[in-house]
Design a protein around this motif. Structure first.
Motif, short mmCIF file in Angstrom:
data_model
loop_
_atom_site.label_atom_id
_atom_site.label_comp_id
_atom_site.label_asym_id
_atom_site.label_seq_id
_atom_site.Cartn_x
_atom_site.Cartn_y
_atom_site.Cartn_z
N TYR A 340 0.83 -1.21 0.00
CA TYR A 340 0.00 0.00 0.00
C TYR A 340 0.86 1.25 0.00
N ALA A 344 0.88 4.41 -2.48
CA ALA A 344 0.44 5.74 -2.02
C ALA A 344 1.59 6.75 -2.00
N MET A 360 -8.58 12.61 -7.45
CA MET A 360 -9.47 12.69 -6.28
C MET A 360 -10.92 12.91 -6.72
N ILE B 11 -11.22 9.44 0.36
CA ILE B 11 -11.05 9.42 -1.10
C ILE B 11 -9.58 9.19 -1.45
N ALA B 12 -8.70 9.88 -0.73
CA ALA B 12 -7.26 9.73 -1.01
C ALA B 12 -6.82 8.29 -0.79
N LYS B 13 -7.39 7.64 0.22
CA LYS B 13 -7.03 6.25 0.48
C LYS B 13 -7.53 5.36 -0.65
N LEU B 14 -8.77 5.58 -1.08
CA LEU B 14 -9.31 4.80 -2.20
C LEU B 14 -8.44 4.98 -3.45
N ALA B 15 -7.93 6.21 -3.63
CA ALA B 15 -7.14 6.53 -4.83
C ALA B 15 -5.67 6.17 -4.66
N ARG B 16 -5.31 5.61 -3.51
CA ARG B 16 -3.91 5.27 -3.23
C ARG B 16 -2.99 6.48 -3.44
N LEU B 17 -3.36 7.57 -2.76
CA LEU B 17 -2.55 8.80 -2.81
C LEU B 17 -2.21 9.22 -1.40
N GLU B 18 -0.93 9.35 -1.10
CA GLU B 18 -0.56 9.92 0.19
C GLU B 18 -0.48 11.43 0.02
N LEU B 19 -1.34 12.15 0.74
CA LEU B 19 -1.39 13.60 0.60
C LEU B 19 -0.84 14.28 1.86
#
Lengths: 491, 97
Positions: A340, A344, A360, B11-19
């Motif tokens: 993960y 990410a 997003m 949403i960020a987790k669903l999109a696999r984005l660490e913000l």
């Protein structure tokens, strides 16, 4: 004479008569890039050695008796279109070191026709934007005023042709990315019918509206390039099998008896006065050429942008899922504990602000509980929009609108307001959603409200599905009657 | 509609984005503004309208189910993009915990 300023037609004649070689022509373009690209910043990669090798090959083919309109003609290619052996970055940090293992179909076809690749041009990251300000590298400059954007997303290609760094260039057009920068830079830009040319090797943004785009100095040049690009491709199941006509054949046919539709919804409040004046003048020219105008109504036009900004981010969130830090592209290795985190962290660091914003938005629109309200609803409104445009086009030969509501804006002016930036695509997205062809042709100049330098204005011709022939003919006849396309920026 | 920080994080987790925190805050306001703009689609009546997923009218474009060869150089070029390799394989972190 400066060879880099030639059109494809002019250069092709000189090559055919052996007055110049492709090496001469290629060197002239490379020299021009060296001379002005420090200011314009159109190119992300210049492949001088590869270009000269290809030029020599083209000259050798010609000396063996081969002929061809693009044989030995230099081109620039937007950096979301894959090119073998020359890196393709999509102007994204996530692909900074990426080199594609194969050429996009359109590149392969143009190379086979003898076109010479000079380099890869700047764009908004993954083509998300209207100004090149979303590039991870730098913002390209408008050759007419270096403090302004060239438009986008294919801004590097448009600026490159407008500044005579290349004879023609390739872009892509998803919701205006070829037509819009063509208008800002004062050159010709064609968005083809969806399915007319292959998308294989174009980095996918909105798969249901992405098409390759062509930038040229004249309409006739654009027609020549389209001839070599168009047609079914077994690697793209959405290309259509319909016959590819000779797009140059009908260019010289008179416009007498033609009817052009004017959609009232594209002539709205808020359009810059200089743009309105230029369009009105162009209409007078068309009337003198024997064209009849007919008002048409497209009342759903105002919903095109909201539909687009659901469908586009939704498809982006899906298409950009492939950038996962595993197969290729940037991969964060520091402090990564599990799969993960590989995803990410690589994506969080690798993508720029706008790409992440669209991922997003798209993820939200497709997520559980919101799919019906956003995505499905948008797809249904899209059906109505499309039907409305098809119906309007049954009564006329094509439509005429401004390409952009105003001339080029200043760099940094609206970068912090994504919604305002999305509104830039207002005249572009409906034909994209309907899959129709669109052509932007230079039609005059307008002095912006916040400046003194006159900037180019473009008019847009929207054609029936697969009828590039008519809009190219209308554009060409207009060009013959005017001098706008001959104006050059002083850099 | 105003998206909360929790919703943005989801949403960020669903999109696999660490913000970053700054991004979370910025996107909260910006996405809400865009969604409010998009809400005007509610005005359009779409009862009985089929959604448009594609515009070509093509149906069931098929090809022969045969393996097409790639030359060795192309295979190498494609594999070379991966950050970690082991021979012909791409190495990834453990998938099953």
């Amino acid at each position: 004479m400066e060879l880099n300023t030639l059109t494809i037609k002019q250069a092709g004649q000189m090559l055919a008569k052996k007055e110049i070689s492709s090496v001469d022509l290629t060197k002239a373009c490379l020299a021009r890039i060296k001379e002005v690209d420090g200011k314009i910043k159109a190119c992300l990669t210049v492949c001088e050695n590869e270009a000269l090798t290809q030029a020599k090959t083209a000259d050798a083919r010609r000396s063996k008796g081969e002929q061809g309109e693009l044989l030995g003609i230099p081109m620039l290619v937007k950096d979301v279109i894959m090119t073998k052996e020359v890196r393709t970055t999509a102007a994204s940090r996530i692909l900074d070191n990426y080199t594609a293992p194969y050429d996009a179909t359109v590149v392969r076809r143009l190379k086979a026709a003898g076109a010479v690749l000079l380099g890869k041009t700047n764009t908004d990251e993954f083509a998300h934007g209207s100004s090149t300000e979303n590039s991870a590298y730098w913002t390209s400059r408008n050759p007419w005023d270096l403090t302004r954007v060239p438009g986008g997303s294919s801004g590097g290609s448009a600026a490159g042709v407008a500044a005579d760094m290349s004879i023609f260039a390739l872009g892509t057009d998803t919701g205006g990315s070829t037509r819009y920068p063509a208008a800002f830079c004062g050159i010709v830009g064609l968005k083809q019918t969806y399915g007319r040319s292959s998308r294989f090797g174009l980095m996918a943004m909105t798969s249901s509206t992405d098409v390759p785009g062509i930038f040229g100095k004249t309409v006739a040049d654009v027609a020549l390039v389209l001839n070599k690009m168009a047609g079914v491709d077994k690697n793209d199941a959405t290309t259509v099998n319909d016959l590819v006509p000779d797009y140059g054949k009908e260019l010289s046919k008179s416009l007498k008896g033609l009817t052009i539709g004017l959609p009232a919804e594209y002539f709205i409040k808020g359009i810059h006065q200089g743009v309105i004046k230029a369009i009105n003048q162009a209409m007078e020219t068309f009337k003198n050429l024997g064209v009849k105008f007919k008002p048409v109504s497209l009342p759903l036009t105002k919903y095109a942008l909201p539909v687009y900004y659901i469908i586009c981010p939704a498809e982006i969130s899906s298409n950009l899922a492939r950038f996962d830090g595993i197969g290729y592209g940037f991969s964060e290795q520091n402090g990564v504990k599990n799969l993960y985190e590989t995803y990410a962290k690589s994506r969080g660091k690798g993508f720029g602000l706008e790409a992440k914003r669209r991922i997003m938005l798209g993820t939200y629109a497709l997520s559980a509980g919101y799919y019906d309200a956003y995505y499905l609803k948008a797809q249904k409104v899209r059906s109505k929009l499309r039907q409305e445009m098809y119906q309007a086009l049954e009564e006329v030969d094509c439509l005429l609108t401004p390409t952009a509501p105003h001339p080029a804006f200043k760099i940094g002016q609206q970068v912090d307001d994504p919604l305002k930036m999305y509104l830039e695509d207002i005249f572009m997205v409906a034909p994209s959603l309907a899959g129709l062809p669109g052509l932007s042709v230079p039609c005059g100049f307008a002095v912006p409200d916040d400046g003194e330098t006159p900037l180019p204005v473009g008019l847009q011709l929207i054609g029936k599905r697969l009828d590039e022939t008519t809009i190219l003919r209308v554009g060409h006849q207009y060009e013959q009657a005017t001098e706008w396309h001959k104006q050059k920026a002083k850099i | 509609m105003q998206l909360s920080k929790n919703e943005i994080q989801h949403i960020a987790k669903l999109a696999r984005l660490e913000l970053t925190d700054v991004e979370l805050e910025k996107y909260g306001a910006q996405l809400s503004a865009v969604l409010n703009y998009i809400d005007q689609l509610k005005e359009v009546e779409v009862q009985g309208v089929e959604p448009t997923a594609q515009v070509t009218g093509l149906e069931n474009v098929l090809r022969e189910d045969v393996v097409r060869g790639w030359d060795k150089a192309e295979i190498e070029e494609a594999l070379n993009g991966a950050p970690e390799r082991e021979g012909r394989f791409i190495k990834v972190k453990r998938v099953i915990e």
